[in-house]
Design a protein around this motif. Structure first.
Motif: not given
Length: 86
Positions: A23-51
């Motif tokens: 994130c380069e700005s607070p707006g970026d953070f809000i956008t990405y956090a919202t996406k993660m909150a509403w789209e569970p597959h992003y959380r799951e896929d990202m957590a797996s890839a991050a591990r």
């Protein structure tokens, strides 16, 4: 600058959109956090890839050392340069 050092370290650890978001700005953070909150597959896929990425980068010990560098860089940023966060 210390702020750019922090961002460069994050870029080394995070593959934007795959293992996390850079994130380069607070707006970026809000956008990405919202996406993660509403789209569970992003959380799951990202957590797996991050591990997987974490293990490829040296596991827990390498992560500790890297985060220590991030926090040290942050501690060198003058308070007046930091954004206001409620």
């Amino acid at each position: 600058s210390a702020a750019s050092d922090v961002y460069k370290r994050q870029e080394q650890m995070v593959e934007h959109g795959k293992t996390g978001w850079l994130c380069e700005s607070p707006g970026d953070f809000i956008t990405y956090a919202t996406k993660m909150a509403w789209e569970p597959h992003y959380r799951e896929d990202m957590a797996s890839a991050a591990r997987e990425r974490g293990m490829a980068l040296g596991g827990l010990e390498a992560s500790r050392e890297s985060w220590q560098g991030v926090f040290e860089a942050i501690s060198r940023i003058p308070d007046e340069s930091l954004p206001f966060l409620p």
